[in-house]
Design an enzyme around this catalytic site. Structure first.
Site, short mmCIF file in Angstrom:
data_model
loop_
_atom_site.label_atom_id
_atom_site.label_comp_id
_atom_site.label_asym_id
_atom_site.label_seq_id
_atom_site.Cartn_x
_atom_site.Cartn_y
_atom_site.Cartn_z
N ARG A 264 23.48 1.73 -7.85
CA ARG A 264 23.35 0.72 -6.79
C ARG A 264 24.32 -0.45 -7.81
O ARG A 264 23.96 -1.10 -8.72
CB ARG A 264 21.95 -0.05 -6.83
CG ARG A 264 21.91 -1.41 -6.38
CD ARG A 264 21.97 -1.15 -4.95
NE ARG A 264 21.81 -2.38 -4.18
CZ ARG A 264 22.26 -2.82 -2.87
NH1 ARG A 264 22.87 -1.79 -2.10
NH2 ARG A 264 21.77 -3.97 -2.25
N GLY A 336 14.69 -4.17 -1.55
CA GLY A 336 14.32 -4.03 0.04
C GLY A 336 14.34 -2.72 0.25
O GLY A 336 13.50 -2.13 0.83
N GLU A 359 -11.99 9.99 -7.18
CA GLU A 359 -12.57 11.03 -8.37
C GLU A 359 -12.33 12.50 -7.53
O GLU A 359 -12.25 12.70 -6.57
CB GLU A 359 -13.98 10.89 -8.73
CG GLU A 359 -14.41 9.43 -9.33
CD GLU A 359 -14.14 9.55 -11.03
OE1 GLU A 359 -13.44 10.28 -11.62
OE2 GLU A 359 -14.83 8.42 -11.53
#
Lengths: 364, 401
Positions: A264, A336, A359
C-alpha cells in the site's frame, strides 16, 4: 529434551496441514463465511489428515499413536490460520473422541469410538457452554440427577458445534455439585436442538443451542463410569487448544496486514516504511509468538503429565486478550480496506472475539 | 522437538539463586537505594563469580563455549543459564546485580569478542561499557569520540555518558570512531584502563531508579592506550567481530539479559502483590471464568500471563544463541516486550497495592522506579521495535528510519 524448535516430524505435520489449509481453505474462507457453509469435501480432506483419531487405539479404528499435545497445537494453529470456522468444524469430533480415549471406560470406548473413527468425517461433539449471564464452565448450571438406572439431565447449552448432525455429544453437567461429562445420543428425545445460531464470527460454522428437559441418559454413559472423569483437566486441555487456535488467527491477521503494508503506497511510499505502522506490526509479531509460546508451555507441561491448571488458564486468557488486540491492529493498519468484507482481516477480528468468550472449541 | 516445560536442572538452579537473592540482595536493597553510589561492600563475596558473561577462558576452549547439546542430555547453555540467573538476582535487586563485581556490560563484550591475549589480560577485570555520548543516544552510529593510531598507541578523545559501573570498574570498553575511516565500520571499541592519563571520571548521575548502580560520565582527553587494546584485535583477521557490527552483535546476547532483568523486577512486584492479596484473604484460583472474577484478580492474572510471555520470549532468544542460531529478531522481541510490560506490571502492582505501593516502607515503589530503565538502556523499546520492524518487513535502515 528442552528446546524451542520443531523436530523433523513436527515440521512435517505442520507442513502437511499448512499445505491443505493454503490450498483448500484460505482461498474459500471468504466464500464459506458469506455462504455460511463449509463444503463437505474440505471437511473430509481435513478429516483424512487423521488428527482426530490419531490417539484412538487401532482396535477402535484409530492409529494408536502416542498422545502429543504439542502436535495438536501445531495442527490447531495451522487450521485456525486458515479459518477458525473450518478449524472448529473439522476438529470438533476430537471434542468427543479425545475425552473418550483418555477418560472413558473400556466399554464406553468399545461402544462409541468405532462409530466416529471411520474413513469419512462423522459428526460428534461437545455441549459445554451455557447461554446465561456469568456463564462459567467450572460452575455449570446444567444438572444431572441420578434416578434409578439413569441420569436425568436438565439445562441449556449453546455454541454446540455441529450440534444438529452429531450422532453423539458429551454434555457437561453438574452431578451433586461435581462437574461431569455424559455421553448423550443426538436423537435422545430429551433434547431439543435450536435453529442455527447467528453469531458475531464463524458464520460458516453450524452451531446450536440445545435444551435438555428431563433428558434420560443410561448410567453407563457417565464418562469414566461410576467415578466420573477428571473434568478440570479436560477443561484445561480445551484451554490449551483454544490458545493454539488464537495463535493461528492472530498470525493470519498479522501476516495479511504486513503484506498489505508493504504494498500500500501513500504519500509516495509504502505505509510499512512509516514507524506508526511498522511498530504496530512489530508488536503484532511478538504477540503472535507470545500466544504460541504460552500454548506451547502448557502443552509441554501436559505432555510431561504435570498439573496445567495455571499454565492453561493463563495461556487461554492471554490468547483471548492478545489475539483480539492483534486482530484489531490488523483492521486498523488496513484502514477502510480493513473494514470491507472483501479482505479477511475483518473476519479475523470477528472470529478472534470468540477466544476469550467461549470455552471448549478445541482440545489437545 | 518443541518442549518448553522447565527442565528440572533449571528449576533447581532458580531455587538456589533465589535463595541467594533473598539472603544477600533483598536485605540490603533499600539501604543502597537510599545510599546512592555507595559501593555495596556486601557484594565483595561475589567477586570471581560469573553471573553475566562467560568466565575468562580462551577462545576455542570447548568448556567455555555455550553448546546446549551434549550426549542427548540437556545442559543449560550459557545464555539460557545467564537469563535464568539474571532474573533471580534482579528479583533480589536489579541495581545490586548491576553492581556485582566483574559483571559489567564491558565484561560481556570482552567475553564475546576479545582475543585470547585480551581475555588473559582483562578477563578478570571489572569492565564497564562506554557508548553513549551527550549528542549520541540510540543512534550509536553517530558517536563522535575519536581514535587515532599514533605509532604503537591509540589516542582517544571524547565524552562518554551514562556509563554503568563508571566508578567501580577497572577498565572501560570505549566506543570511538577511527579517524580517516568512513561510515560505521570506523567505529571500534577500545579497552581503556582506569588510571590511564587523560581518562577521567567526570561525575556520577542521580537517577530515578537503580540508584545503587554507579552511572557516570567519562572524559577522554588525548588518552593514549596500547595498540593491542583494540577489542577483538586486528579486524582483518577476525571477520566475525568486525568493528561496529561486531559490537552490535554482542547486543543479541545482552538484550535478553536486560529482558531478564525486567522479568526479575516485575516478578518481585507480582510476588509481593500476591502475598498481600493472600494475606487479605483473596484467593487465587486458576479456573473461574476470568470475566466473572474481580477486576483486581483479572489484572493480576493478566500480569502473570504477561510475565510468562516475557520469560518465554527471553528464554527462546537465549536458547537460540546457545544453539548458535541467528537471534537478532528474537532478542529484540524479548527486550521490547519485557521492557515495556515490566514497566507496566510494576506500575500496576503499585496501583493495586494502594498505600503500600506508594510508601517507601515497602519495595514496590522502588521496583516501579527500577524497572523503568529496562525499557531504556541496551536500546529503548522504540529502538527494539525499529529492529523488529526492519527485520520482519525486510526494510533497510534507510527505508525505515
Amino acid at each position: 529434551m528442552f528446546g524451542f524448535s520443531m523436530s523433523k516430524e513436527q515440521k512435517m505435520v505442520s507442513k502437511e496441514v499448512s499445505k491443505l489449509v493454503k490450498g483448500l481453505v484460505m482461498d474459500s474462507a471468504h466464500e464459506m463465511d458469506e455462504n455460511k457453509e463449509i463444503p463437505e469435501n474440505i471437511i473430509q480432506k481435513a478429516w483424512e489428515l487423521g488428527a482426530s483419531v490419531s490417539l484412538v487405539p487401532e482396535e477402535y479404528g484409530g492409529h494408536g499413536m502416542e498422545d502429543s499435545p504439542i502436535e495438536s497445537i501445531i495442527i490447531l494453529e495451522e487450521m485456525a490460520y486458515g479459518d477458525m470456522a473450518f478449524a472448529v468444524a473439522a476438529t470438533s469430533p476430537s471434542l468427543f473422541i479425545n475425552p473418550l480415549v483418555t477418560m472413558g471406560t473400556e466399554e464406553q470406548k468399545k461402544t462409541y469410538l468405532p462409530l466416529y473413527c471411520k474413513d469419512s468425517y462423522t459428526p460428534c461433539t461437545l455441549a459445554l457452554n451455557e447461554p446465561h449471564f456469568g456463564a462459567d464452565v467450572m460452575a455449570l448450571k446444567t444438572t444431572a440427577e441420578k434416578k434409578g438406572d439413569s441420569f436425568v439431565i436438565n439445562g441449556a447449552k449453546c455454541f454446540v458445534p455441529m450440534g444438529d448432525k452429531a450422532g453423539h455429544m458429551l454434555v457437561a453437567a453438574s452431578l451433586d455439585g461435581v462437574n461431569n461429562l455424559f455421553i448423550v445420543a443426538g436423537d435422545n428425545p430429551g433434547l431439543t436442538v435450536s435453529e442455527r445460531e447467528k453469531n458475531i464470527g464463524c458464520y460458516a460454522l453450524p452451531s446450536f443451542e440445545i435444551e435438555f428437559k428431563d433428558c434420560l441418559v443410561p448410567s453407563k454413559d457417565r464418562l469414566g463410569g461410576d467415578t466420573g472423569c477428571d473434568y478440570a483437566r479436560f477443561i484445561q486441555k480445551t484451554r490449551v487448544g483454544m490458545a493454539a487456535m488464537a495463535a493461528g488467527i492472530a498470525r493470519a491477521s498479522y501476516e495479511f496486514a504486513k503484506g498489505y503494508a508493504k504494498e500500500r503506497v501513500q504519500f509516495g511510499e509504502p505505509i510499512a516504511n512509516r514507524q506508526s505502522i511498522a511498530f504496530m506490526l512489530a508488536e503484532m509479531s511478538y504477540e503472535v509468538d507470545s500466544i504460541r509460546l504460552l500454548a506451547q508451555k502448557a502443552a509441554s507441561e501436559l505432555a510431561a503429565g504435570k498439573d496445567v491448571s495455571r499454565s492453561s488458564y493463563l495461556a487461554k486468557m492471554y490468547a483471548g486478550e492478545m489475539s483480539m488486540k492483534v486482530a484489531d491492529y490488523g483492521v486498523q493498519i488496513m484502514g477502510g480496506h480493513g473494514y470491507i468484507r472483501e479482505y479477511p482481516v475483518e473476519r479475523y477480528y470477528r472470529n478472534a472475539r470468540g477466544i476469550a468468550l467461549l470455552e471448549g472449541m478445541a482440545i489437545v | 522437538m518443541i518442549n518448553i516445560d522447565t527442565p528440572e536442572k533449571i528449576v533447581k538452579m532458580k531455587a538456589g539463586l533465589n535463595n541467594l537473592a533473598k539472603g544477600m540482595l533483598r536485605p540490603i536493597s533499600r539501604k543502597y537505594d537510599e545510599a546512592e553510589h555507595e559501593y555495596p561492600k556486601e557484594l565483595d563475596v561475589f567477586r570471581g563469580m560469573s553471573i553475566m558473561g562467560r568466565k575468562p577462558k580462551k577462545n576455542g576452549d570447548e568448556a567455555g563455549k555455550s553448546k546446549a547439546k551434549d550426549n542427548g542430555e540437556f545442559k543449560v547453555g550459557q545464555n539460557l543459564g545467564t537469563v535464568v540467573s539474571v532474573e533471580e538476582m534482579c528479583w533480589g535487586d536489579a541495581a545490586l546485580l548491576l553492581s556485582l563485581p566483574n559483571a559489567g556490560l564491558g565484561n560481556a563484550a570482552i567475553s564475546a569478542v576479545a582475543t585470547d591475549e585480551q581475555l588473559e589480560k582483562f578477563g578478570n577485570k571489572w569492565a564497564s561499557m562506554a557508548i553513549t555520548e551527550p549528542a549520541s543516544g540510540s543512534d550509536s552510529g553517530s558517536i563522535q569520540a575519536s581514535a587515532e593510531l599514533d605509532g604503537d598507541e591509540w589516542v582517544l578523545n571524547g565524552e562518554k555518558i551514562f556509563v554503568t559501573c563508571a566508578d567501580r570498574c577497572d577498565v572501560a570498553v570505549v566506543w570511538a570512531r577511527v579517524k580517516g575511516v568512513e561510515g560505521s565500520s570506523a567505529i571500534k571499541s577500545f579497552i581503556v584502563e582506569k588510571g590511564t592519563p587523560g581518562f577521567k571520571l567526570e561525575h556520577l548521575e542521580h537517577k530515578l531508579g537503580i540508584r545503587a548502580s554507579d552511572t557516570g560520565t567519562f572524559v577522554l582527553n588525548n588518552c593514549r592506550i596500547p595498540k593491542a587494546n583494540l577489542l577483538g584485535g586486528d579486524s582483518e583477521k577476525k571477520k566475525k567481530t568486525e568493528g561496529f557490527k561486531g559490537v552490535m552483535k554482542t547486543f543479541d546476547n545482552t538484550r535478553p539479559m536486560v529482558a531478564a532483568m525486567a522479568i526479575g523486577v516485575a516478578r518481585a512486584a507480582i510476588d509481593f502483590t500476591r502475598e498481600q492479596m493472600e494475606e487479605a484473604g483473596i484467593s487465587i484460583d486458576y479456573s473461574a471464568n476470568p470475566n466473572n472474577v474481580s477486576s483486581l484478580l483479572k489484572e493480576f492474572y493478566m500480569m502473570e500471563a504477561n510475565l510468562e510471555a516475557m520469560r518465554l520470549l527471553t528464554w527462546r532468544a537465549a536458547w537460540m544463541a546457545d544453539n548458535e542460531e541467528e537471534n537478532t529478531l528474537e532478542a529484540s522481541m524479548s527486550k521490547a516486550k519485557a521492557g515495556r510490560y515490566g514497566t507496566l506490571i510494576t506500575q500496576k502492582c503499585c496501583e493495586l497495592l494502594g498505600p503500600m505501593g506508594y510508601s517507601r516502607k515497602f519495595l514496590a515503589e522502588k521496583w516501579m522506579r527500577d524497572s523503568k530503565i529496562m525499557d531504556i538502556f541496551e536500546g529503548t523499546g522504540q529502538i527494539q521495535h525499529l529492529i523488529i520492524a526492519r527485520n520482519i518487513l525486510k526494510l533497510t535502515r534507510n527505508e525505515l528510519k
